[in-house]
Design a protein around this motif. Sequence first.
Motif, PDB file in Angstrom:
ATOM      1  N   ARG A   1       0.998  -0.789   0.410  1.00  0.00           N
ATOM      2  CA  ARG A   1       0.213  -0.408   0.128  1.00  0.00           C
ATOM      3  C   ARG A   1       0.818   1.294   0.076  1.00  0.00           C
ATOM      4  O   ARG A   1       1.335   1.449   0.490  1.00  0.00           O
ATOM      5  CB  ARG A   1      -0.705  -0.649   1.138  1.00  0.00           C
ATOM      6  N   VAL A   2       0.403   2.692  -1.149  1.00  0.00           N
ATOM      7  CA  VAL A   2       0.998   3.581  -0.615  1.00  0.00           C
ATOM      8  C   VAL A   2       0.246   4.650  -0.202  1.00  0.00           C
ATOM      9  O   VAL A   2      -1.031   4.848  -0.468  1.00  0.00           O
ATOM     10  CB  VAL A   2       1.571   3.986  -2.037  1.00  0.00           C
ATOM     11  N   TYR A   3       1.032   5.169   1.136  1.00  0.00           N
ATOM     12  CA  TYR A   3      -0.047   6.726   1.602  1.00  0.00           C
ATOM     13  C   TYR A   3       0.732   7.127   1.256  1.00  0.00           C
ATOM     14  O   TYR A   3       1.730   7.795   0.852  1.00  0.00           O
ATOM     15  CB  TYR A   3       0.316   6.447   3.003  1.00  0.00           C
ATOM     16  N   ASN A   4       0.316   8.886   1.183  1.00  0.00           N
ATOM     17  CA  ASN A   4       0.817   9.882   1.471  1.00  0.00           C
ATOM     18  C   ASN A   4       0.480  10.677   2.254  1.00  0.00           C
ATOM     19  O   ASN A   4      -0.526  10.855   3.500  1.00  0.00           O
ATOM     20  CB  ASN A   4      -0.284  11.526   0.495  1.00  0.00           C
ATOM     21  N   VAL A   5       1.299  10.768   3.653  1.00  0.00           N
ATOM     22  CA  VAL A   5       1.103  11.771   4.569  1.00  0.00           C
ATOM     23  C   VAL A   5       1.667  13.097   4.678  1.00  0.00           C
ATOM     24  O   VAL A   5       3.081  13.792   4.698  1.00  0.00           O
ATOM     25  CB  VAL A   5       2.530  10.701   5.399  1.00  0.00           C
TER      26      VAL A   5
ATOM     27  N   GLY B   1      -2.815   4.022  -3.198  1.00  0.00           N
ATOM     28  CA  GLY B   1      -1.998   3.380  -4.761  1.00  0.00           C
ATOM     29  C   GLY B   1      -2.102   2.042  -3.707  1.00  0.00           C
ATOM     30  O   GLY B   1      -2.055   1.767  -2.739  1.00  0.00           O
ATOM     31  N   THR B   2      -1.428   1.084  -4.988  1.00  0.00           N
ATOM     32  CA  THR B   2      -1.038  -0.516  -3.636  1.00  0.00           C
ATOM     33  C   THR B   2      -0.350  -1.253  -4.832  1.00  0.00           C
ATOM     34  O   THR B   2      -0.457  -0.646  -6.281  1.00  0.00           O
ATOM     35  CB  THR B   2      -2.537  -1.344  -4.262  1.00  0.00           C
ATOM     36  N   ALA B   3       0.476  -2.077  -4.467  1.00  0.00           N
ATOM     37  CA  ALA B   3       0.789  -2.729  -5.716  1.00  0.00           C
ATOM     38  C   ALA B   3       0.950  -4.139  -5.176  1.00  0.00           C
ATOM     39  O   ALA B   3       0.078  -4.407  -4.740  1.00  0.00           O
ATOM     40  CB  ALA B   3       2.235  -2.278  -5.981  1.00  0.00           C
ATOM     41  N   ASP B   4       0.404  -5.464  -6.957  1.00  0.00           N
ATOM     42  CA  ASP B   4       0.583  -6.497  -6.802  1.00  0.00           C
ATOM     43  C   ASP B   4       1.813  -7.115  -5.747  1.00  0.00           C
ATOM     44  O   ASP B   4       2.683  -6.682  -5.316  1.00  0.00           O
ATOM     45  CB  ASP B   4       0.548  -7.557  -7.688  1.00  0.00           C
TER      46      ASP B   4
END
Length: 751
Positions: free
Chosen positions: A351-355, A364-367
């Motif tokens: 999982r990609v987060y903006n902090v 966003g996410t990635a497999d």
Amino acid sequence: MRITRSRPRPISGLILVACAAVLAVTGTVTATVTASAAAPSHPAVSAEYGAESGAAAVAQAAAAHPADQADQPARSAQAAPAADTLLSLNKPATASSAGGCCSAANVDDGVSTTRWASASGADPQWIYLDLGATAHVSRVRLQWDTSCATAYEIDTSADHSSWTKIYSTTAGKGGVEDLTALDGNGRYVRMYGTKRCRGDAGHGYSLQELAVYGTLGTDTTPPTPPGTPTLVSDTPNSVTIGWTASTDDVGVAGYDIYHDGQLCAQVNGSTLTATCASLSPNVAYGFYVNARDAAGNVSQPSGTLHVTTPPSGDTTPPTVPGAVHSTAMTSSSVTLAWTASTDNVAVAGYRVYNVADGARTQVGTADANATGTQVDGLTPSTAYHFQVTAYDGNGNESAGSTPPVDVTTSAPSSCAPAQGVCTVTQVGTDDDVVWGLVTLPDGTILFNERDAHDIVHLNPKTGAKKSVGTVPNVQSTDGEGGLTGLEINPVSFGSDHWLYIMHTSPTDNRIVRIKYDPATDTLQTGTEQILLTGIERNKFHNGGRLRFSPDGKYLYAGTGDAQNGANAQNTSSLNGKVLRINPDGTIPPDNPFHNAVWSYGHRNVQGLAFDSEGRLWEQEFGNNIMDETNLIVKGGNYGWPSCEGTSGTCGTAGFIAPKHTYPVAEGSCSGITIVRDFLYVACERGTRLYREQISGSSLTNVQQFFVGTYGRLRTVEPAPDGGIWLATTNGGDKDSTPHNSNNQIFHVTVA
């Protein structure tokens, strides 16, 4: 029992010609009735299945194979009963294996110069035919190549799972073996070989023809819905359920168990429990059951049992992704890369987060096997602070990568071709499932609320919206039925104001049209015209997408198989098809099957779009292996249920291969649209938008956008400025409950 063998006597030439002529006509009529329309006609059929039937066939076989008559009494020299009808010509064939030269489809094509060949050096091997409906099987004719079977059996089945033996031998000699006086019932007929004539490792089984004769059943009454399942037991990776029995006028042959529209188990008609395996821990599923009888009729579904699998004993999160850094940046996207995490069981994804300001927002996410992703939908000239985490199958999530990656997007610029997708602007929200969507001549939008059954008018410039009316006679299915397709005629809408609508009714799925009054901004329900009925409904697999041809002459519709795969191959059924009708609901005279069917062999069609050459592209859901994008041709057979994407018997002659496939975890795609010959595919489970260049008849330069950014995506349509509208489908999209979703509608600028 003593068998007396005698040499065949000469037959009068006049009688032989007359008999052959009668039998040839019979064979020709049978071929016309039973042949798949996608397969070519074969002049040899009447000779193969007419003049060679009965005594003549045995006489010819005896001449070629003198010892062949020493087999069991079932191989009688008397003619087959007059009531026997050839049922198997060009029916779907499935085999345990097949050589590259010799596909399963060759076994019932009516041509003795083609053949099916199994893998060499292995026993047992088998091949079965799907007759399309339950039949009483009275005769099976096998024409072997040199690699025959010494020991084999003939079996029948209602579900190609449980088989009943109706003939067996250990003295097979090959050649033509005409088995008459058989007595079996089933939709599927199998040759199951256990010992080869040529036992060396270099040979297998080789059948030139497998012909099945008998009579089709006439049972058209489906079983009653089974009782709502109850939970028997569960584990982190499986759920066992039980239910009360269905009833049927003839008898229940089996049960199909689903979770959320995906087949996960099958049992016979006397079994009232089943286990669905390969599930994930701590995930909510909806289980239900359909009953089917021996004739292939499928019930309406049971009620749904909602189960959340228990978590596993794994409490160890993956390691933190390492060395997170940016590798590229535009005005609306940033590409990140990292070194892979590890886990004591397995990493399930990232999982990609903006902090920002003490808050962490997923962007966003990635497999699981990815070591990077592109984050899209960002605002130009804006600072972002990205962290990446890893999670496992039990929901354990690592800490965020440190330090955050600080990136400032570039200033706005033109949308370059290499960039593909650029600026994203939210133009509306809705708390129901946004399904069909059209753009009106003034640039505003109408869209369907699937579960509330309303049509909503949205102004994308202001976000203002209102319901213009409720479509009458719509009924949901406690799944994915309801108010689905919406379309306007691109040529005549400005003068006739018809809205073309596909929806589920209490008895079927259907296509109607109702006038919209722009002056009062209302749906004129009193103008409703019913254009097409009789598309079977079920909890899932209702299809629903509508699309006019660019010239406005024809309306196309995508349908689902109503959770009965047999429908997809039956060209008399409207299910599992792409349909084509005139705007007034009449059938175009050049339709290939003289009904609304345009193409067949589909599982669940939810995407249709035309390219600049006027060709129709289609998107459909697979079961648990892969989804597919197809280029549709008149009368084409796309393989379901024998073929899912490129898996199964997809090499079979007559099945048209997909142009692109998607693993279901990265797909489960619904709507599609085409802008400047780029195909855009909106995916639900895959939570992403694919962009694919149409190059000739191929799809190339495949890109992925918004992976995990907005959640599940269902509908994508062209916007009047050359961009696209994109609608999410988050929350409540599998339960038919109105107004329990959380959805957004975006305008996306594309290259």
